[in-house]
Write a protein that holds these residues in place. Sequence first.
Motif, PDB file in Angstrom:
ATOM      1  N   ALA A  61       0.817  -1.214   0.000  1.00 48.76           N
ATOM      2  CA  ALA A  61       0.000   0.000   0.000  1.00 48.76           C
ATOM      3  C   ALA A  61       0.851   1.265   0.000  1.00 48.76           C
ATOM      4  N   GLU A  62       2.125   1.136   0.341  1.00 49.02           N
ATOM      5  CA  GLU A  62       3.014   2.302   0.441  1.00 49.02           C
ATOM      6  C   GLU A  62       3.604   2.623  -0.932  1.00 49.02           C
ATOM      7  N   SER A  63       3.408   3.854  -1.385  1.00 50.07           N
ATOM      8  CA  SER A  63       3.922   4.245  -2.698  1.00 50.07           C
ATOM      9  C   SER A  63       5.354   4.770  -2.640  1.00 50.07           C
ATOM     10  N   ASP A  64       5.833   5.128  -1.458  1.00 49.73           N
ATOM     11  CA  ASP A  64       7.182   5.693  -1.329  1.00 49.73           C
ATOM     12  C   ASP A  64       8.138   4.668  -0.731  1.00 49.73           C
ATOM     13  N   PRO A  65       9.061   4.140  -1.527  1.00 52.44           N
ATOM     14  CA  PRO A  65      10.015   3.145  -1.016  1.00 52.44           C
ATOM     15  C   PRO A  65      10.840   3.634   0.178  1.00 52.44           C
ATOM     16  N   LEU A  66      10.947   4.941   0.354  1.00 57.49           N
ATOM     17  CA  LEU A  66      11.683   5.453   1.517  1.00 57.49           C
ATOM     18  C   LEU A  66      10.985   5.066   2.819  1.00 57.49           C
ATOM     19  N   ASN A  67       9.697   4.747   2.759  1.00 55.09           N
ATOM     20  CA  ASN A  67       8.939   4.384   3.961  1.00 55.09           C
ATOM     21  C   ASN A  67       8.954   2.883   4.261  1.00 55.09           C
ATOM     22  N   TYR A  68       9.526   2.069   3.381  1.00 56.17           N
ATOM     23  CA  TYR A  68       9.563   0.625   3.616  1.00 56.17           C
ATOM     24  C   TYR A  68      10.332   0.289   4.895  1.00 56.17           C
ATOM     25  N   THR A  69      11.392   1.015   5.150  1.00 60.14           N
ATOM     26  CA  THR A  69      12.179   0.749   6.357  1.00 60.14           C
ATOM     27  C   THR A  69      11.326   0.965   7.602  1.00 60.14           C
ATOM     28  N   THR A  70      10.545   2.026   7.634  1.00 58.21           N
ATOM     29  CA  THR A  70       9.676   2.303   8.782  1.00 58.21           C
ATOM     30  C   THR A  70       8.653   1.184   8.975  1.00 58.21           C
ATOM     31  N   ILE A  71       8.108   0.681   7.881  1.00 63.56           N
ATOM     32  CA  ILE A  71       7.135  -0.414   7.966  1.00 63.56           C
ATOM     33  C   ILE A  71       7.809  -1.663   8.532  1.00 63.56           C
ATOM     34  N   LEU A  72       9.013  -1.974   8.060  1.00 64.81           N
ATOM     35  CA  LEU A  72       9.735  -3.138   8.575  1.00 64.81           C
ATOM     36  C   LEU A  72      10.127  -2.944  10.038  1.00 64.81           C
ATOM     37  N   GLN A  73      10.468  -1.728  10.424  1.00 60.33           N
ATOM     38  CA  GLN A  73      10.792  -1.464  11.831  1.00 60.33           C
ATOM     39  C   GLN A  73       9.562  -1.667  12.717  1.00 60.33           C
ATOM     40  N   SER A  74       8.400  -1.283  12.226  1.00 55.14           N
ATOM     41  CA  SER A  74       7.158  -1.509  12.973  1.00 55.14           C
ATOM     42  C   SER A  74       6.889  -3.005  13.119  1.00 55.14           C
ATOM     43  N   ALA A  75       7.115  -3.762  12.056  1.00 52.70           N
ATOM     44  CA  ALA A  75       6.953  -5.222  12.119  1.00 52.70           C
ATOM     45  C   ALA A  75       7.941  -5.818  13.120  1.00 52.70           C
ATOM     46  N   GLN A  76       9.146  -5.289  13.131  1.00 57.37           N
ATOM     47  CA  GLN A  76      10.156  -5.771  14.082  1.00 57.37           C
ATOM     48  C   GLN A  76       9.700  -5.512  15.517  1.00 57.37           C
ATOM     49  N   ALA A  77       9.161  -4.351  15.781  1.00 55.69           N
ATOM     50  CA  ALA A  77       8.682  -4.036  17.135  1.00 55.69           C
ATOM     51  C   ALA A  77       7.553  -4.987  17.531  1.00 55.69           C
ATOM     52  N   SER A  78       6.655  -5.282  16.597  1.00 52.35           N
ATOM     53  CA  SER A  78       5.566  -6.223  16.881  1.00 52.35           C
ATOM     54  C   SER A  78       6.108  -7.621  17.136  1.00 52.35           C
ATOM     55  N   ALA A  79       7.090  -8.043  16.348  1.00 58.34           N
ATOM     56  CA  ALA A  79       7.697  -9.363  16.528  1.00 58.34           C
ATOM     57  C   ALA A  79       8.435  -9.439  17.862  1.00 58.34           C
ATOM     58  N   ASP A  80       9.120  -8.368  18.217  1.00 55.48           N
ATOM     59  CA  ASP A  80       9.817  -8.340  19.513  1.00 55.48           C
ATOM     60  C   ASP A  80       8.818  -8.461  20.663  1.00 55.48           C
TER      61      ASP A  80
END
Length: 184
Positions: A150-169
């Motif tokens: 859903a994210e059109s800006d690849p610069l935001n992919y890192t933020t999405i992955l960091q959020s997933a990491q926080a959820s996984a942690d």
Amino acid sequence: MAKFAEIKNGVVVTVSFDPMTGWPEVADTVFPGDTDNGDGTFSRPAVAKYTLDSAKSMIVAYAEAFETHVSGNVSIGEKLSWTVKEAAAVAHLAGTATADQTAMLQAEANQTGESLNDLSNAILSNATAFRQIAGSIAGLRRATKVALEAESDPLNYTTILQSAQASADALATSLNLTPMSWDV
């Protein structure tokens, strides 16, 4: 040697070492594509760390690693037997196990020294817990994939992955596991 830049709409278009009329002198570190900050400094363009495919690959790899983190280093062959073992355990406890189901459970019980009832109860307990964990892991992977797509800006992919990491942690911590190292 002096360097000059042609700037259009706040972005360096061309650089030259020959003085050009109307082109300001810039530092040697200025290149085409840089942004003029308006104060005599320039910024390099932001570069996305991930493409959509590499970000989705990262979350899939992480989900697989997390599953292994939870289940331990169990062979794929043993993992493939879990549903069969669960069905055998249910059948044993219900008194409806086939000879093959009983033989499979007995083979494991012979190695562990457990009774068939204790082994069956342990299998069911582990199966229930793992299904819940597997559901959480799959949900995290799928939600992250949807967010990335859903994210059109690849610069935001890192933020999405960091959020997933926080959820996984948080999930790992809730399971009394040490969160995994994950370089996002």
